[in-house]
Design a protein around this motif. Structure first.
Motif, PDB file in Angstrom:
ATOM      1  N   GLN A 269       2.787  -6.147  -7.779  1.00 41.21           N
ATOM      2  CA  GLN A 269       2.384  -4.751  -7.701  1.00 41.21           C
ATOM      3  C   GLN A 269       3.560  -3.815  -7.969  1.00 41.21           C
ATOM      4  O   GLN A 269       3.394  -2.740  -8.550  1.00 41.21           O
TER       5      GLN A 269
ATOM      6  N   ASP B 189       1.650   3.149   4.575  1.00 36.86           N
ATOM      7  CA  ASP B 189       2.123   3.033   3.193  1.00 36.86           C
ATOM      8  C   ASP B 189       2.913   1.761   2.950  1.00 36.86           C
ATOM      9  O   ASP B 189       3.455   1.567   1.851  1.00 36.86           O
TER      10      ASP B 189
ATOM     11  N   ASP C 227       1.686   0.004  -0.031  1.00 35.33           N
ATOM     12  CA  ASP C 227       1.492   0.830  -1.228  1.00 35.33           C
ATOM     13  C   ASP C 227       2.777   0.832  -2.052  1.00 35.33           C
ATOM     14  O   ASP C 227       3.635   1.698  -1.904  1.00 35.33           O
TER      15      ASP C 227
ATOM     16  N   ARG D 199       3.264   3.966  -4.452  1.00 32.74           N
ATOM     17  CA  ARG D 199       3.678   5.186  -3.773  1.00 32.74           C
ATOM     18  C   ARG D 199       5.190   5.181  -3.522  1.00 32.74           C
ATOM     19  O   ARG D 199       5.856   6.210  -3.667  1.00 32.74           O
TER      20      ARG D 199
END
Length: 506
Positions: free
Chosen positions: A290, A330, A333, A336
């Motif tokens: 990711q 987060d 994430d 982000r």
């Protein structure tokens, strides 16, 4: 009846209130003829009028009654009604006396009624006169009804408002409620309503504006004058469905749920591939795939990236190294966090430019901001102490002015993708790469690592000495990692000899 007849009575709302009705012609009622009236008069000839000095009334052959009876069939003759049906403003002829004088009973709403002292309550043909107080009583009755309705409606409205402020029934399910940055109270109230925390957004807004938390009340006459300003901090709040307004306000005033942060550091001088490793190491919830996907997304690149830079180098040197506090939500994430590091770099570098400006030598060389960042990355990899960074920047700018190679070994390491712990060989220094600053003049095509704020500041404001041309690590002054800076080759060679003795140079 003619339109201009003064006996014509209005039938609008005033007629209802005051008791007026329209004149009813005799033809409108069956049996109301002169002959039937004559019969009724005969039955009432013993009646007399008070104050009129009239004896018994009748119709004799030598009186004007003969004439009245003779023309009765051709004239419109008023008729007598039972007392409970007799309308006002109806004339009733009682007959003629011996002198031919006609006596008429008239129900005039504005005149004092004529009352027969021998009035027989059982005689339903006698006209009953309505008191002139009838209209006033009706007006009073209507006013009482209106007052009752207004009072009832007002009570219902206040009961409903009270039921919104303190709702009936038990507290409902938990609700995690979020207030966004800059949200106004009107929007917050609407969101609370949609979430089921309160029952009516409008009442909640006016309750706040009318200082409801401090005991203020919403009044029908005064709610438009309520002008209390309220604001709440953005964040998440733990609320429940069907809550009293006071409880909702207390929780919002106390502030949002404290956010749990995880702190981890991205050190200065890391290449992008090293930053990926560091992210996974610092936060095991990050997924390497990711992270790579985010680094291939052009939406996250720095504003200082030129258009001609290849995708592999999009983020090289443009992710700001720092200690980041990451909210618990987060930690999964990756995109982000990549975007945050990129945005942070733009913000910090822009702030530095505004703070210290660009040295005139930068304009003299015609360097772009991206090239300045590249110089800062070389400084970041070479310097070990703060005092050396501005001097290294001046050495590189002086060499650029002279058209000489920069001779920075850190760029050769980058070209070979080697670690500093591995060292360089003689063949390594001959590698054919635009990053080999021993062979090529000018600035490398991209940064080679993530420069920190000190290196960026040094690249923007180098040491002012225009003679500096060389450096070599000598732990100068007993400071570990300090360099010796020189202006000529002889002094430089002496410094290199010390560097070799210490094991820093080949």
């Amino acid at each position: 009846m003619p339109e201009n007849d003064p006996r014509r009575v209005r039938t609008d709302y005033r007629a209802f209130l005051l008791g007026w009705i329209k004149h009813i012609p005799v033809e409108a009622r069956p049996g109301s003829t002169a002959q039937s009236l004559d019969t009724e008069l005969a039955r009432s000839e013993d009646r007399a009028l008070v104050g009129a000095g009239v004896a018994s009334l009748g119709a004799g052959p030598d009186s004007r009654a003969d004439e009245w009876q003779a023309g009765a069939e051709s004239r419109e003759i008023p008729f007598a009604l039972p007392d409970y049906e007799a309308p006002p403003a109806v004339e009733l002829s009682a007959g003629f006396d011996a002198d031919g004088t006609e006596y008429v009973f008239e129900d005039d709403p504005e005149a004092d009624p004529l009352v027969d002292p021998r009035y027989d309550a059982e005689d339903r043909n006698w006209v009953r006169y309505r008191s002139h107080w009838g209209g006033s009583l009706r007006l009073l009755g209507v006013a009482v009804i209106i007052f009752f309705l207004l009072t009832t409606i007002r009570g219902r409205v206040y009961d409903w408002i009270d039921g919104q402020i303190v709702p009936s029934g038990p507290i409902g399910e938990p609700v995690i409620f979020t207030i966004g940055n800059g949200e106004a109270v009107n929007q917050i109230a609407t969101n609370l309503d949609n979430a089921g925390v309160i029952g009516n957004a409008t009442v909640f807004r006016y309750w706040l504006r009318c200082d409801g938390p401090n005991g203020g009340e919403i009044t029908i006459s005064g709610f438009l004058r309520c002008d209390i300003d309220t604001s709440f901090e953005s964040g998440e709040y733990a609320l429940f469905e069907n809550m009293p307004y006071a409880d909702v306000n207390n929780i919002l005033v106390d502030g949002p749920i404290p956010v749990v942060y995880e702190n981890f550091t991205i050190p200065e001088g890391l290449r992008v591939v090293e930053i990926i490793d560091r992210m996974v190491e610092a936060n095991p919830q990050f997924d390497r795939g990711q992270i790579v996907e985010a680094l291939n997304n052009p939406a996250y690149v720095s504003n200082y990236l030129p258009e001609d830079i290849g995708q592999f180098s999009w983020f090289e040197g443009l992710l700001f190294p720092a200690t980041y506090d990451v909210p618990e939500d987060d930690l999964r994430d990756e995109a982000r966090f990549v975007q945050r590091m990129s945005n942070t770099f733009d913000q910090r570098f822009s702030a530095l430019v505004d703070e210290v400006g660009r040295d005139p030598v930068i304009g003299q060389l015609g360097l772009t901001d991206y090239q300045i960042i590249t110089v800062a990355s070389l400084i970041e990899e070479e310097a070990r102490v703060d005092v050396d960074r501005p001097r290294m920047a001046r050495v590189m700018y002086n060499r650029l002015l002279r058209g000489e190679p920069l001779g920075v070994d850190a760029s050769v390491y980058y070209a070979l993708d080697k670690s500093f712990t591995e060292g360089l060989t003689a063949s390594d220094l001959l590698v054919d790469s635009p990053y080999n600053t021993r062979l090529n003049t000018g600035i490398p095509p991209t940064p080679i690592a993530a420069p920190g704020e000190a290196a960026l500041r040094a690249a923007l404001q180098p040491d002012p000495d225009p003679e500096l041309l060389f450096w070599a690590r000598t732990d100068h002054g007993g400071v570990d990692g300090a360099h010796t800076f020189t202006t000529n080759i002889d002094d430089h060679n002496a410094a290199v000899a010390v560097c070799r003795e210490l094991g820093y140079c080949q």
